[in-house]
Design an enzyme around this catalytic site. Structure first.
Site, PDB file in Angstrom:
ATOM      1  N   LYS A 132       0.803  -1.230   0.000  1.00 30.13           N
ATOM      2  CA  LYS A 132       0.000   0.000   0.000  1.00 30.13           C
ATOM      3  C   LYS A 132       0.836   1.281   0.000  1.00 30.13           C
ATOM      4  O   LYS A 132       0.495   2.249  -0.668  1.00 30.13           O
ATOM      5  CB  LYS A 132      -0.946   0.011   1.211  1.00 30.13           C
ATOM      6  CG  LYS A 132      -2.105  -0.971   1.091  1.00 30.13           C
ATOM      7  CD  LYS A 132      -3.095  -0.760   2.231  1.00 30.13           C
ATOM      8  CE  LYS A 132      -4.201  -1.779   2.213  1.00 30.13           C
ATOM      9  NZ  LYS A 132      -5.261  -1.484   3.180  1.00 30.13           N
ATOM     10  N   ASP A 155     -10.034   3.080   2.042  1.00 26.54           N
ATOM     11  CA  ASP A 155     -10.132   2.496   3.384  1.00 26.54           C
ATOM     12  C   ASP A 155     -10.897   3.401   4.349  1.00 26.54           C
ATOM     13  O   ASP A 155     -11.676   2.923   5.178  1.00 26.54           O
ATOM     14  CB  ASP A 155      -8.740   2.189   3.945  1.00 26.54           C
ATOM     15  CG  ASP A 155      -8.108   0.971   3.277  1.00 26.54           C
ATOM     16  OD1 ASP A 155      -8.854   0.072   2.842  1.00 26.54           O
ATOM     17  OD2 ASP A 155      -6.873   0.925   3.187  1.00 26.54           O
TER      18      ASP A 155
END
Ligand code: ATR
Length: 280
Positions: A71, A108
């Site tokens: 990420k 997220d």
């Protein structure tokens, strides 16, 4: 379906990757909405990330998700990153643009706040302080989500105090670091409590936190979803708090990714939740 002119492709890159529930989740939606396509697990090691991402346009992928350990690294590779992804410092979704360039996004924070909305529709984010335990990557997304929803005060608590202090300094008000030793008292008057650490996960010790000072009106959230009911959530539920497990964040972050790639805003239904729950 009669001969679609394009087979839709997306996937998730990670190492290890076979534990990921995302293929099942997106596969369900592709099927449900009658789309010809596939969402595949892509086992990519850290050193192979850039080549794998650059291959997406040539392979005809609409994009991909990223999970551990990619990420943060993906943020440095993409051609453009959304302001939110830059703020969080991580990319969890890549969209391949028409010219073959790569756009990095982060859903997220959206997944987190939407999962709270789903489980507690009457929740008012501005109702009171939030307490966030943990200062890792997941915490960064959750802090951004809570700040953007207007939470007036965020008490950030981490075992290693320097990390909480650095994160509080980076994000600024309303985030402030509270010492680990003061975590039980920090629950006083809180409207939301969130565990962003891996404590409580299968094979890990429970989060060490006494809930006595937490108002029973507070919403208690765990980002851990295996098990679905962590010791923290069980303790919170037993004393009357409303609880939100970690599965909703996983389900809801996938919605805007699916829409960005395939043009349909998919629904998180009880049937889909049950399907993923059965794999936990
Ligand atoms: P992620 O990206 O999933 O958030 P991470 O960056 O490794 O993962 O962060 C893990 C978080 O869990 C950190 O806040 C970590 O605390 P430290 O910064 O002190 O390491 C927290 N954590 C891990 N094990 C813990 C434990 N036994 N007790 C308390 N916190 C723990």
């Amino acid at each position: 379906m009669s001969h679609p002119d394009r087979f839709l492709l997306a996937g998730v890159m990670g190492w290890p990757i076979m534990h990921s529930r995302s293929p099942k989740l997106h596969g369900y939606w592709l099927d449900h909405y009658g789309l010809a396509g596939a969402y595949v697990p892509l086992a990519i090691k850290a050193e192979g990330l850039e080549a794998a991402l650059r291959a997406l346009p040539a392979l005809g992928f609409a994009g991909c998700n990223l999970t551990i350990p990619h990420k943060e690294a993906a943020l440095r590779i993409v051609d453009e990153a959304s302001p939110l992804a830059r703020r969080i410092g991580a990319v969890n979704c890549i969209v391949v643009r028409a010219d073959g360039s790569l756009e990095g996004r982060n859903y997220d924070a959206f997944g987190f706040t939407e999962s709270l909305r789903e489980r507690a529709p009457d929740l008012r984010f501005d109702a009171g302080p939030a307490v966030v335990i943990g200062a890792g990557g997941a915490s960064r997304a959750i802090l951004a989500g809570l700040m953007d929803e207007g939470v007036p005060e965020i008490r950030l608590i981490n075992r290693s105090p320097a990390r909480a202090q650095a994160l509080a300094a980076e994000f600024g008000a309303p985030v402030r670091a509270v010492p680990w030793e003061a975590k039980a008292q920090a629950l006083e008057g809180a409207a939301i409590l969130v565990n962003t650490t891996s404590q409580g996960m299968v094979g890990e010790a429970p989060l060490d936190l006494a809930l006595d000072a937490l108002p029973v009106s507070a919403l208690v959230v765990d980002i851990v979803y295996a098990p679905l009911e962590t010791p923290l959530l069980a303790a919170a539920r037993a004393r009357g708090n409303r609880v939100v497990d970690g599965l909703g964040m996983l389900l809801h972050q996938a919605r805007p990714a699916f829409e960005a790639w395939f043009g349909i805003d998919p629904k998180v239904t009880p049937e889909l939740r049950a399907l993923i729950e059965a794999t936990l």
